[in-house]
Design a protein around this motif. Structure first.
Motif, PDB file in Angstrom:
ATOM      1  N   THR A  24      47.921  96.086  32.798  1.00 51.09           N
ATOM      2  CA  THR A  24      48.199  97.466  32.382  1.00 51.09           C
ATOM      3  C   THR A  24      47.287  97.865  31.233  1.00 51.09           C
ATOM      4  O   THR A  24      46.759  98.992  31.194  1.00 51.09           O
ATOM      5  N   LEU A  25      47.059  96.935  30.310  1.00 52.89           N
ATOM      6  CA  LEU A  25      46.149  97.201  29.191  1.00 52.89           C
ATOM      7  C   LEU A  25      44.730  97.425  29.712  1.00 52.89           C
ATOM      8  O   LEU A  25      44.012  98.303  29.225  1.00 52.89           O
ATOM      9  N   MET A  26      44.316  96.650  30.693  1.00 50.65           N
ATOM     10  CA  MET A  26      42.986  96.826  31.271  1.00 50.65           C
ATOM     11  C   MET A  26      42.852  98.197  31.925  1.00 50.65           C
ATOM     12  O   MET A  26      41.791  98.842  31.838  1.00 50.65           O
ATOM     13  N   ALA A  27      43.920  98.648  32.570  1.00 50.90           N
ATOM     14  CA  ALA A  27      43.910  99.981  33.180  1.00 50.90           C
ATOM     15  C   ALA A  27      43.770 101.060  32.113  1.00 50.90           C
ATOM     16  O   ALA A  27      43.033 102.043  32.290  1.00 50.90           O
ATOM     17  N   GLU A  28      44.460 100.887  30.988  1.00 54.91           N
ATOM     18  CA  GLU A  28      44.339 101.849  29.890  1.00 54.91           C
ATOM     19  C   GLU A  28      42.915 101.875  29.345  1.00 54.91           C
ATOM     20  O   GLU A  28      42.365 102.948  29.040  1.00 54.91           O
ATOM     21  N   CYS A  29      42.308 100.716  29.221  1.00 49.57           N
ATOM     22  CA  CYS A  29      40.935 100.644  28.717  1.00 49.57           C
ATOM     23  C   CYS A  29      39.962 101.333  29.666  1.00 49.57           C
ATOM     24  O   CYS A  29      39.045 102.047  29.231  1.00 49.57           O
ATOM     25  N   LEU A  30      40.161 101.137  30.971  1.00 56.25           N
ATOM     26  CA  LEU A  30      39.280 101.781  31.940  1.00 56.25           C
ATOM     27  C   LEU A  30      39.398 103.294  31.864  1.00 56.25           C
ATOM     28  O   LEU A  30      38.388 104.011  31.910  1.00 56.25           O
ATOM     29  N   LYS A  31      40.610 103.797  31.734  1.00 60.39           N
ATOM     30  CA  LYS A  31      40.792 105.246  31.675  1.00 60.39           C
ATOM     31  C   LYS A  31      40.081 105.837  30.457  1.00 60.39           C
ATOM     32  O   LYS A  31      39.459 106.903  30.543  1.00 60.39           O
ATOM     33  N   VAL A  32      40.162 105.137  29.318  1.00 62.15           N
ATOM     34  CA  VAL A  32      39.521 105.633  28.096  1.00 62.15           C
ATOM     35  C   VAL A  32      38.002 105.574  28.210  1.00 62.15           C
ATOM     36  O   VAL A  32      37.286 106.490  27.795  1.00 62.15           O
ATOM     37  N   CYS A  33      37.478 104.506  28.803  1.00 59.96           N
ATOM     38  CA  CYS A  33      36.028 104.287  28.817  1.00 59.96           C
ATOM     39  C   CYS A  33      35.304 104.951  29.980  1.00 59.96           C
ATOM     40  O   CYS A  33      34.089 105.177  29.903  1.00 59.96           O
ATOM     41  N   GLN A  34      36.020 105.259  31.063  1.00 60.80           N
ATOM     42  CA  GLN A  34      35.370 105.727  32.287  1.00 60.80           C
ATOM     43  C   GLN A  34      34.439 106.921  32.080  1.00 60.80           C
ATOM     44  O   GLN A  34      33.347 106.961  32.665  1.00 60.80           O
ATOM     45  N   PRO A  35      34.790 107.924  31.259  1.00 58.31           N
ATOM     46  CA  PRO A  35      33.865 109.053  31.090  1.00 58.31           C
ATOM     47  C   PRO A  35      32.502 108.647  30.546  1.00 58.31           C
ATOM     48  O   PRO A  35      31.511 109.364  30.766  1.00 58.31           O
ATOM     49  N   PHE A  36      32.420 107.522  29.854  1.00 62.03           N
ATOM     50  CA  PHE A  36      31.148 107.079  29.281  1.00 62.03           C
ATOM     51  C   PHE A  36      30.442 106.051  30.150  1.00 62.03           C
ATOM     52  O   PHE A  36      29.252 105.798  29.959  1.00 62.03           O
ATOM     53  N   LEU A  37      31.160 105.465  31.089  1.00 61.26           N
ATOM     54  CA  LEU A  37      30.605 104.374  31.878  1.00 61.26           C
ATOM     55  C   LEU A  37      29.881 104.840  33.133  1.00 61.26           C
ATOM     56  O   LEU A  37      28.922 104.205  33.573  1.00 61.26           O
ATOM     57  N   HIS A  38      30.321 105.949  33.731  1.00 66.23           N
ATOM     58  CA  HIS A  38      29.842 106.269  35.074  1.00 66.23           C
ATOM     59  C   HIS A  38      28.406 106.774  35.102  1.00 66.23           C
ATOM     60  O   HIS A  38      27.786 106.800  36.176  1.00 66.23           O
ATOM     61  N   LYS A  39      27.845 107.152  33.946  1.00 70.46           N
ATOM     62  CA  LYS A  39      26.462 107.628  33.932  1.00 70.46           C
ATOM     63  C   LYS A  39      25.529 106.768  33.093  1.00 70.46           C
ATOM     64  O   LYS A  39      24.317 106.917  33.178  1.00 70.46           O
ATOM     65  N   TYR A  40      26.091 105.891  32.293  1.00 72.13           N
ATOM     66  CA  TYR A  40      25.240 105.084  31.410  1.00 72.13           C
ATOM     67  C   TYR A  40      24.380 104.126  32.235  1.00 72.13           C
ATOM     68  O   TYR A  40      24.855 103.473  33.165  1.00 72.13           O
ATOM     69  N   ILE A  41      23.092 104.033  31.890  1.00 73.18           N
ATOM     70  CA  ILE A  41      22.165 103.145  32.589  1.00 73.18           C
ATOM     71  C   ILE A  41      22.048 101.851  31.788  1.00 73.18           C
ATOM     72  O   ILE A  41      21.434 101.833  30.716  1.00 73.18           O
ATOM     73  N   TRP A  42      22.636 100.797  32.296  1.00 70.21           N
ATOM     74  CA  TRP A  42      22.601  99.504  31.611  1.00 70.21           C
ATOM     75  C   TRP A  42      21.244  98.843  31.801  1.00 70.21           C
ATOM     76  O   TRP A  42      20.626  98.951  32.860  1.00 70.21           O
ATOM     77  N   HIS A  43      20.812  98.136  30.790  1.00 68.75           N
ATOM     78  CA  HIS A  43      19.544  97.407  30.906  1.00 68.75           C
ATOM     79  C   HIS A  43      19.678  96.269  31.911  1.00 68.75           C
ATOM     80  O   HIS A  43      18.767  96.015  32.705  1.00 68.75           O
ATOM     81  N   MET A  44      20.794  95.595  31.856  1.00 65.97           N
ATOM     82  CA  MET A  44      21.034  94.514  32.822  1.00 65.97           C
ATOM     83  C   MET A  44      22.424  94.641  33.439  1.00 65.97           C
ATOM     84  O   MET A  44      22.573  95.129  34.535  1.00 65.97           O
ATOM     85  N   GLU A  45      23.422  94.205  32.702  1.00 66.95           N
ATOM     86  CA  GLU A  45      24.765  94.131  33.265  1.00 66.95           C
ATOM     87  C   GLU A  45      25.674  95.202  32.688  1.00 66.95           C
ATOM     88  O   GLU A  45      25.521  95.596  31.532  1.00 66.95           O
ATOM     89  N   PRO A  46      26.645  95.650  33.476  1.00 71.07           N
ATOM     90  CA  PRO A  46      27.570  96.685  33.000  1.00 71.07           C
ATOM     91  C   PRO A  46      28.717  96.093  32.189  1.00 71.07           C
ATOM     92  O   PRO A  46      28.963  94.886  32.193  1.00 71.07           O
ATOM     93  N   PHE A  47      29.385  96.965  31.480  1.00 72.91           N
ATOM     94  CA  PHE A  47      30.578  96.614  30.712  1.00 72.91           C
ATOM     95  C   PHE A  47      31.650  96.064  31.647  1.00 72.91           C
ATOM     96  O   PHE A  47      31.873  96.584  32.732  1.00 72.91           O
ATOM     97  N   ARG A  48      32.307  94.982  31.240  1.00 73.75           N
ATOM     98  CA  ARG A  48      33.314  94.350  32.091  1.00 73.75           C
ATOM     99  C   ARG A  48      34.470  93.833  31.243  1.00 73.75           C
ATOM    100  O   ARG A  48      34.329  93.542  30.057  1.00 73.75           O
ATOM    101  N   LEU A  49      35.612  93.714  31.888  1.00 74.71           N
ATOM    102  CA  LEU A  49      36.812  93.151  31.267  1.00 74.71           C
ATOM    103  C   LEU A  49      37.562  92.330  32.304  1.00 74.71           C
ATOM    104  O   LEU A  49      37.530  92.641  33.494  1.00 74.71           O
ATOM    105  N   LYS A  50      38.249  91.319  31.840  1.00 75.43           N
ATOM    106  CA  LYS A  50      39.142  90.564  32.721  1.00 75.43           C
ATOM    107  C   LYS A  50      40.265  89.952  31.881  1.00 75.43           C
ATOM    108  O   LYS A  50      40.072  89.610  30.706  1.00 75.43           O
ATOM    109  N   PRO A  51      41.454  89.819  32.451  1.00 71.74           N
ATOM    110  CA  PRO A  51      42.560  89.194  31.728  1.00 71.74           C
ATOM    111  C   PRO A  51      42.326  87.680  31.603  1.00 71.74           C
ATOM    112  O   PRO A  51      41.781  87.048  32.503  1.00 71.74           O
ATOM    113  N   VAL A  52      42.744  87.126  30.491  1.00 69.36           N
ATOM    114  CA  VAL A  52      42.646  85.683  30.253  1.00 69.36           C
ATOM    115  C   VAL A  52      44.037  85.155  29.926  1.00 69.36           C
ATOM    116  O   VAL A  52      44.570  85.408  28.833  1.00 69.36           O
TER     117      VAL A  52
END
Length: 555
Positions: A24-52
């Motif tokens: 659920t926390l990961m879903a909240e983070c995606l909602k907050v970050c999505q407006p900035f993620l969908h157009k940003y051009i990464w040099h190599m790898e994109p922003f990622r998250l996973k539960p541990v």
């Protein structure tokens, strides 16, 4: 692609409540970050998250040569801590350690400048940097953790004593200044250029500009099989000249520098041709070919990776959490827009593939974007207005950095007021040309607009005179000669000295007959020295070597 020695940024997002569900926390983070993620051009790898282990969220992104990706991610994390102020505490590191402390090193308390003492003590919370202090004495009774704290204890301390752990305003300002307008605006890092490409590539770049990154990266990681692909260019031939289109797009400067530095050319086996270097469109066509070559290689190396989200209860739970957060903005399930949002969520969820086990173009984001862009290409689709009336391409003169530009960049980066403490060679030359009287030089730029200390200028006249004498060759009366047992060498030395003395006596007689004075000679020699020193542009050279040796001998 070898990533062992590459730069990376690593981060952990800790929930402030142990009972908080990580998906659920990961879903909240995606909602907050999505407006900035969908157009940003990464040099190599994109922003990622996973539960541990249901304890925290974790991410690690290799940024390669572009440090701006690292700071963009830090800005995202800082923004997350601001938007979810009571829910998360974040720790961020890079390959050098506590990156926030490294950046704000000039504003830290003395103890925090010791890496061992500051380990696991700096975090992001409520949009600000927090630094857990240490006690003044080991015997002090304090709720603050001692030694190297456990991350869980550090999180509890920051939440309970945020008024104590909040870093100084100077530290906050330093980090904010480095982040600049991130994550809302990163246009200052883009270089707008033109690419002349076939329509299919124009469609790919228009639909998914992020694909420019793996395409350019492939040019710097070619193997013999990749080179054979470029020789033929079967998937992306150039085609007739009339079918080529000019695309304008912003590329991160680091990627554009890599694109410009790549030196591959069309092979005779392909139908790609380039005009002469004097052609106005040479650069646009050459860069277009290189992007096409990168995409050509991507088609051969791209492979399907397991869709871990298929029939995955955890992904279904993730989607439900997104739905409860209004991530889909009321869109109807099954609609085109809904599926696009769902696809982005799926890609984000799948980004936890071990990044060093798959090729860059096969990471979920790039693989999905490339597949979708190729599948949706329609050659009959007319060009968009923005592709017809293109604005002029940016100048790429910034690729050629001379020493003066480099000094200015360093001055801006490190807030230096001026080079050489405000005094440079041109100022000294101007000083030599000024008139003087018993009170000193009048109207000198060296003193205008500056405040001198009460002690005035410290100047060793004897040392300076001795150094000048050596330049002018006038130090002929010195008796400091090394003894020698070789009488022949002494006679040769005396003869050479007599010749030099006779030469300077003749030169002095000529000067007496002219209007040139000794002061004129001194000034001329000094001007020549300064001119030579300036031409060295700050690098080591014969002039500063000569001056250093004179000063050493004179001291």
């Amino acid at each position: 692609m070898e990533r062992v020695s590459m730069s990376f940024v690593e981060y952990k997002i800790f929930p402030t409540q142990p009972s908080q569900d990580c998906l659920t926390l990961m879903a909240e983070c995606l909602k907050v970050c999505q407006p900035f993620l969908h157009k940003y051009i990464w040099h190599m790898e994109p922003f990622r998250l996973k539960p541990v282990q249901e304890e925290h969220l974790y991410g690690k992104v290799y940024v390669g040569d572009n440090v701006e990706d690292e700071w963009f991610i830090i800005s995202l994390l800082k923004y997350l801590s601001y938007q979810l102020p009571d829910s998360i505490v974040i720790r961020v590191l890079d390959e050098d350690g506590e990156i926030l402390l490294i950046e704000a090193a000039d504003h830290l308390p003395s103890w925090a400048q010791e890496p061992d003492l500051a380990e696991k003590r700096v975090y992001l919370y409520q949009g600000q940097v927090h630094l857990i202090p240490i006690s003044d004495r080991p015997s002090s009774l304090t709720p603050l953790p001692s030694g190297v704290p456990r991350e869980g204890d550090a999180v509890k301390t920051i939440v309970a004593f945020s008024h104590i752990t909040r870093a100084s305003p100077e530290v906050q300002e330093c980090i904010d200044r480095r982040l600049g307008s991130y994550p809302r605006d990163w246009s200052s890092e883009l270089h707008y250029c033109h690419l002349v490409v076939p329509k299919v590539i124009a469609h790919v770049l228009r639909e998914s500009p992020q694909l420019i990154s793996p395409a350019i990266q492939k040019l710097h990681d070619l193997d013999p099989q990749d080179s054979r692909m470029i020789q033929k260019m079967e998937r992306f031939p150039q085609g007739p000249e009339k079918d080529l289109v000019t695309v304008g797009m912003g590329i991160p400067r680091c990627l554009y520098a890599m694109l410009s530095g790549s030196k591959i050319f069309p092979y005779k086996k392909s139908d790609w041709t380039l005009p002469g270097a004097e052609d106005a469109q040479f650069k646009a066509k050459y860069h277009g070919f290189k992007v096409a070559a990168g995409l050509e290689v991507m088609t051969s190396t791209q492979r399907n990776i397991s869709h871990r989200s298929a029939n995955d209860p955890a992904f279904d739970k993730f989607l439900k959490a997104l739905n409860s957060l209004d991530y889909f903005q009321g869109l109807l399930p099954g609609s085109k827009e809904y599926e696009q949002f769902k696809g982005k969520a799926r890609d984000f969820y799948r980004q936890d593939h071990p990044c060093d086990e798959i090729e860059l173009e096969n990471t979920p984001l790039y693989s999905t974007l490339f597949t979708h862009a190729l599948a949706t290409f329609d050659p009959s689709t007319p060009m968009k207005p923005e592709d017809v009336a293109l604005k002029p391409a940016d100048s790429d003169n910034w690729l050629d950095i001379n020493p003066n530009v480099l000094d200015d960049l360093l001055a801006q980066r490190f807030l230096s007021k001026s080079r050489n403490d405000g005094t440079n060679i041109s100022d000294l030359e101007h000083f030599l040309q000024e008139s003087s009287d018993m009170k000193g030089v009048e109207g000198s730029r060296l003193t205008q607009g500056t405040k001198t200390n009460e002690g005035g200028i410290s100047f060793d006249s004897n040392l300076f005179e001795s150094a000048l004498d050596k330049v002018l060759g006038m130090n002929l009366d010195s008796t400091d000669h090394s003894d020698s047992d070789d009488s022949e060498s002494e006679r040769e030395h005396d003869a050479n000295e007599d010749d030099m003395r006779a030469y300077f006596e003749a030169l002095e007689d000529q000067l007496k007959e002219s209007n040139v004075t000794s002061d004129d000679l001194d000034l001329s020699v000094m001007k020549n020295l300064l001119s030579s020193l300036e031409n060295q542009e700050g690098f080591q050279g014969p002039t500063n070597t000569l001056i250093n040796s004179m000063l050493k001998e004179s001291s």
